[in-house]
Design a protein around this motif. Structure first.
Motif, PDB file in Angstrom:
ATOM      1  N   GLY A  70       0.105  -1.192  -0.086  1.00 43.46           N
ATOM      2  CA  GLY A  70      -0.282  -0.536   0.593  1.00 43.46           C
ATOM      3  C   GLY A  70       0.543   1.789   0.034  1.00 43.46           C
ATOM      4  N   PHE A  71       2.480   0.883  -0.350  1.00 45.86           N
ATOM      5  CA  PHE A  71       3.397   2.161  -0.270  1.00 45.86           C
ATOM      6  C   PHE A  71       2.462   3.465  -1.413  1.00 45.86           C
ATOM      7  N   SER A  72       2.667   4.504  -1.535  1.00 41.58           N
ATOM      8  CA  SER A  72       2.161   5.805  -2.511  1.00 41.58           C
ATOM      9  C   SER A  72       2.847   5.850  -4.140  1.00 41.58           C
ATOM     10  N   GLU A  73       2.856   5.815  -4.974  1.00 40.00           N
ATOM     11  CA  GLU A  73       2.681   5.857  -6.172  1.00 40.00           C
ATOM     12  C   GLU A  73       4.330   6.512  -6.161  1.00 40.00           C
ATOM     13  N   THR A  74       4.521   6.892  -5.685  1.00 39.23           N
ATOM     14  CA  THR A  74       6.288   7.348  -5.306  1.00 39.23           C
ATOM     15  C   THR A  74       7.336   6.359  -5.488  1.00 39.23           C
ATOM     16  N   VAL A  75       6.972   6.207  -3.979  1.00 40.29           N
ATOM     17  CA  VAL A  75       7.621   4.941  -3.413  1.00 40.29           C
ATOM     18  C   VAL A  75       7.786   3.442  -4.294  1.00 40.29           C
ATOM     19  N   VAL A  76       6.727   2.916  -5.294  1.00 41.67           N
ATOM     20  CA  VAL A  76       6.488   1.935  -5.667  1.00 41.67           C
ATOM     21  C   VAL A  76       6.715   2.515  -7.055  1.00 41.67           C
ATOM     22  N   GLU A  77       6.984   3.481  -7.192  1.00 38.99           N
ATOM     23  CA  GLU A  77       8.172   3.933  -8.778  1.00 38.99           C
ATOM     24  C   GLU A  77      10.222   3.931  -8.475  1.00 38.99           C
ATOM     25  N   GLN A  78       9.880   3.997  -6.936  1.00 40.12           N
ATOM     26  CA  GLN A  78      11.018   4.369  -6.854  1.00 40.12           C
ATOM     27  C   GLN A  78      11.717   3.140  -5.883  1.00 40.12           C
ATOM     28  N   ALA A  79      10.798   2.444  -6.012  1.00 44.63           N
ATOM     29  CA  ALA A  79      11.406   0.686  -5.909  1.00 44.63           C
ATOM     30  C   ALA A  79      12.182   0.276  -7.080  1.00 44.63           C
ATOM     31  N   GLY A  80      11.276   0.271  -8.217  1.00 40.73           N
ATOM     32  CA  GLY A  80      11.819  -0.191  -9.421  1.00 40.73           C
ATOM     33  C   GLY A  80      13.271   0.305  -9.797  1.00 40.73           C
ATOM     34  N   GLN A  81      13.906   0.872  -9.342  1.00 34.78           N
ATOM     35  CA  GLN A  81      14.927   1.851  -9.752  1.00 34.78           C
ATOM     36  C   GLN A  81      16.004   1.344  -8.624  1.00 34.78           C
ATOM     37  N   LEU A  82      15.657   0.904  -7.537  1.00 34.57           N
ATOM     38  CA  LEU A  82      16.627   0.511  -6.834  1.00 34.57           C
ATOM     39  C   LEU A  82      17.777  -0.099  -7.042  1.00 34.57           C
ATOM     40  N   PRO A  83      17.208  -1.598  -7.706  1.00 37.35           N
ATOM     41  CA  PRO A  83      18.192  -2.387  -8.107  1.00 37.35           C
ATOM     42  C   PRO A  83      19.672  -2.084  -9.768  1.00 37.35           C
ATOM     43  N   PHE A  84      19.346  -1.226  -9.634  1.00 42.29           N
ATOM     44  CA  PHE A  84      19.931  -0.231 -11.260  1.00 42.29           C
ATOM     45  C   PHE A  84      20.892   0.446 -10.194  1.00 42.29           C
ATOM     46  N   ARG A  85      21.182   0.639  -8.857  1.00 43.65           N
ATOM     47  CA  ARG A  85      22.441   1.496  -8.314  1.00 43.65           C
ATOM     48  C   ARG A  85      22.786   1.072  -8.198  1.00 43.65           C
TER      49      ARG A  85
END
Length: 188
Positions: A70-85
């Motif tokens: 139930g995280f915000s759309e912003t958190v969902v989007e950020q979550a998808g970027q994390l492995p690409f760090r």
């Protein structure tokens, strides 16, 4: 790098770029992991590597978990970027094994030592690494997607790659406040 320097200057490298470790470098990182202290030789660990395009699979899992939580759309989007760090993400997992002489905490320590060993092996080769946790390490959906049981755990995510800038070495800590002589114990 001398062992003394490696042990006393360890610092995480949060900004990592391509390239990731070579196969030879990765083999040394893997060899360091399995040299961790391991009471009774249980090998209570598993390491899942996400490299290159495979990181998208981890990104998808993170995003699904964020949505289910139930995280915000912003958190969902950020979550998808994390492995690409970083070019390589190694998920360090505890594969708990019931054992009369080796409690769960000790097995968890084995996995933590193995993860630290991988990070040190990376540093010894001039590779950057950072050990991350966060909500993803505690998320049951992520554990399930990685094939872990309810008794298992994600100990951390080791991000590995080429340092974007020189590794910032933190100031030395004075170890004396953390060590005491047994004679200083107050016993009842």
């Amino acid at each position: 790098m001398k062992a003394e320097e490696l042990l006393t200057t360890r610092s995480s490298m949060p900004r990592l770029n391509e390239p990731g470790p070579t196969q030879e470098q990765l083999e040394l990182i893997q060899a360091a992991a399995v040299r961790a202290p391991d009471h009774m030789g249980l090998t209570p660990y598993q390491f899942i590597q996400f490299q290159g395009k495979e990181r998208q699979l981890l990104a998808d899992i993170y995003q699904q978990a964020a949505q289910l939580s139930g995280f915000s759309e912003t958190v969902v989007e950020q979550a998808g970027q994390l492995p690409f760090r970083a070019p390589l993400v190694i998920v360090s997992c505890l594969r708990f094994q019931e054992h009369q002489k080796v409690p769960r905490d000790e097995q968890l320590c084995t996995v933590a030592c193995a993860t630290h060993g991988m990070q040190q092996a990376a540093f010894s080769q001039g590779i950057g690494a950072i050990w991350r946790t966060g909500w993803m390490a505690e998320d049951e959906f992520i554990k399930e997607q990685l094939g872990l049981s309810v008794d298992d755990a994600i100990v951390g995510f080791l991000y590995v790659g080429t340092p974007a800038v020189p590794t910032p070495i933190k100031p030395q800590k004075d170890p004396s406040p953390f060590f005491m002589d047994a004679n200083d114990l107050v016993l009842d």
